[in-house]
Design an enzyme around this catalytic site. Structure first.
Site, short mmCIF file in Angstrom:
data_model
loop_
_atom_site.label_atom_id
_atom_site.label_comp_id
_atom_site.label_asym_id
_atom_site.label_seq_id
_atom_site.Cartn_x
_atom_site.Cartn_y
_atom_site.Cartn_z
N LYS A 197 28.73 48.31 16.55
CA LYS A 197 28.12 47.10 17.09
C LYS A 197 28.86 45.82 16.69
O LYS A 197 29.24 45.63 15.53
CB LYS A 197 26.65 46.99 16.63
CG LYS A 197 25.74 48.08 17.13
CD LYS A 197 25.63 48.10 18.64
CE LYS A 197 24.92 46.90 19.19
NZ LYS A 197 23.52 46.81 18.75
N ASN A 227 27.51 42.37 17.31
CA ASN A 227 26.36 41.61 17.83
C ASN A 227 26.61 40.11 17.79
O ASN A 227 27.29 39.60 16.89
CB ASN A 227 25.11 41.93 17.00
CG ASN A 227 24.68 43.38 17.13
OD1 ASN A 227 25.06 44.05 18.07
ND2 ASN A 227 23.90 43.86 16.18
N SER A 245 25.56 46.15 12.72
CA SER A 245 24.43 47.05 12.47
C SER A 245 24.67 47.85 11.19
O SER A 245 25.81 48.25 10.91
CB SER A 245 24.23 48.00 13.66
OG SER A 245 23.32 49.03 13.35
N HIS A 275 19.61 33.84 39.31
CA HIS A 275 18.62 34.92 39.18
C HIS A 275 19.26 36.16 38.56
O HIS A 275 18.89 37.29 38.89
CB HIS A 275 17.99 35.26 40.53
CG HIS A 275 17.40 34.08 41.23
ND1 HIS A 275 16.16 33.57 40.92
CD2 HIS A 275 17.90 33.29 42.22
CE1 HIS A 275 15.91 32.52 41.69
NE2 HIS A 275 16.95 32.33 42.47
N THR A 295 0.85 -1.18 0.00
CA THR A 295 0.00 0.00 0.00
C THR A 295 0.89 1.24 0.00
O THR A 295 2.08 1.17 0.32
CB THR A 295 -0.95 0.00 1.22
OG1 THR A 295 -1.96 0.98 1.02
CG2 THR A 295 -0.20 0.30 2.52
N THR A 296 0.30 2.35 -0.35
CA THR A 296 1.09 3.58 -0.50
C THR A 296 1.90 3.91 0.73
O THR A 296 3.09 4.23 0.66
CB THR A 296 0.14 4.76 -0.83
OG1 THR A 296 -0.48 4.51 -2.08
CG2 THR A 296 0.89 6.08 -0.87
#
Length: 451
Positions: free
Chosen positions: A283, A285, A277, A154, A106-107
């Site tokens: 910059k 980045n 940038s 934190h 079957t397929t």
């Protein structure tokens, strides 16, 4: 022209690689379909269910270049069926042997088994690059085993750690991800030849033998029962890739956070000409790291959709199969790109040990409050010691003096701890615990990985 970012000529390598695209391109997919048809015919010939010369002719014809793909496209528009036009073209290319093509199958038998073949190749690529990344991280962890830096919880200074210790947590996570890939492999590399509803009825009394021989020819495992409607293993693969990408994004995000101008302890690879940038020339980045985080977000979305495919109706439901045609290649391409860019970042990562040292002292010794408290607690009791050190720490935090001076100005503390001992306790390099031991342990485990 390609309309998906993964296949763009200019930008495709941002979100995939040429190697992984080749695994899932249209011609490769069709060839895998033909490979399954050829394996089926060969197995049936071995069992004398079809003539041997017919299987040989089918195998010879089962090459994409032998098919008229324009005819396939026209037939697809008429039939609205994914495989029948290919079966017809294969039958035409096989000549008189064409009458035996796709006998009893079957397929979804063909499509599922072919997809597993693609997944197996993708798995090899993804595992290879993940192991390479794990070993590169191990080298980095060893190099900076004793490079002291501020540990943060934190987003605040916590206690001293070493950069090698931080990297070792990444290594350990990558080792677990390699393990998950290995554990998933036996479940993933299983073919599907079950016939219309999975009972092998179309293959007659030789059904199990046909299934076993065909799948063995393809190097795949034999399922205990048909999985036409059971999509859990394919979903496992996609969600595992999302999980791996989550690990890579955690590493990349740490690079982003520690590349902040105020911190500058890490920097992703930079070379003259790399531009941060179009309007701010200064910059630099973390573009590669940001791309990894973006890819991980996309993969989590793909994984969510993949989980939807686990709910299929009855014995077969191609609404899930058709979804997987998009989900599986996209997930593999995205994951391969995440691994590639992670390797780029890790292999060229700039570690600013001097900046780490500067940042250790940025809070004036506050990140050594724990050893002060514990030593004082041996004399005055833990709770009393905590309260006294807390008072001094909060005063220092609010700018009312240095932590050291405030400690010594409190007679309750000064009577218990002489200045020399306080100075010793405020030395960051003396309070990294078993950081180095953990680095050694994790790296040893990583180096046991089989490339």
């Amino acid at each position: 022209m390609p309309s998906h970012f993964i296949d763009f000529q200019l930008f495709g390598d941002q979100f995939s690689t040429s190697e992984i695209r080749a695994v899932f391109d249209e011609r490769t997919m069709l060839q895998r379909w033909l490979d399954v048809e050829a394996a089926l015919a060969a197995a049936q010939a071995e069992l004398h269910l079809i003539p041997r010369e017919a299987a040989e002719a089918i195998s010879h014809a089962a090459r994409v270049e032998n098919l008229d793909l324009d005819a396939v496209k026209r037939d697809l528009e008429v039939t609205a069926h994914p495989l029948v036009p290919i079966v017809r073209e294969l039958a035409r290319a096989a000549g008189d042997a064409g009458r035996w093509v796709h006998w009893g199958a079957t397929t979804q038998d063909i499509l599922d088994t072919a997809m597993v073949l693609q997944v197996r190749t993708a798995h090899q690529i993804l595992r290879r690059d993940l192991v390479a990344l794990t070993l590169a991280l191990s080298d980095l962890a060893e190099l900076h085993r004793d490079t002291v830096m501020a540990g943060r919880t934190h987003a605040q200074h916590a206690l001293p750690i070493t950069f090698g210790f931080k990297v070792a947590t990444w290594v350990a996570e990558c080792v677990r991800q390699v393990g998950r890939l290995d554990e998933a492999a036996p479940r993933l590399f299983v073919g599907e030849l079950g016939g219309a509803v999975g009972t092998l009825a179309g293959f007659g009394p030789h059904g199990e033998a046909v299934q076993r021989r065909a799948l063995e020819r393809l190097g795949l495992g034999v399922p205990p029962i048909a999985w036409h409607a059971s999509r859990d293993t394919i979903t496992e693969f996609v969600t595992l890739l999302a999980l791996i990408a989550g690990t890579l994004a955690r590493i990349a995000n740490e690079v982003i956070q520690l590349q902040r101008s105020e911190i500058m302890e890490l920097e992703e690879p930079f070379a003259p000409g790399k531009i941060g940038s179009s309007t701010m020339p200064h910059k630099r980045n973390p573009a590669h790291a940001e791309r990894i985080v973006a890819i991980a977000r996309l993969l989590r979305g793909v994984a969510t959709t993949a989980l939807e495919t686990t709910v299929a109706a009855h014995e077969r439901d191609m609404s899930v199969g058709r979804a997987e045609w998009v989900l599986v290649p996209e997930a593999a391409c995205l994951a391969a790109a995440a691994e590639h860019w992670s390797l780029v970042v890790v292999r060229g990562l700039r570690v600013n040990a001097e900046r780490m040292k500067e940042n250790l002292h940025r809070t004036g010794g506050l990140l050594l409050s724990e050893p002060i408290m514990l030593r004082l607690g041996e004399i005055l009791g833990r709770n009393t010691a905590h309260d006294l050190v807390y008072e001094a720490a909060m005063a220092a935090f609010e700018g009312r003096g240095s932590f050291r001076k405030l400690l010594l100005a409190d007679p309750r503390i000064a009577d218990a701890l002489p200045a020399g001992e306080i100075d010793r306790l405020l030395e960051p390099t003396s309070y990294t615990g078993l950081a180095g031991t953990f680095v050694d342990r994790v790296v040893r485990e990583a180096r046991r990985l089989n490339a």
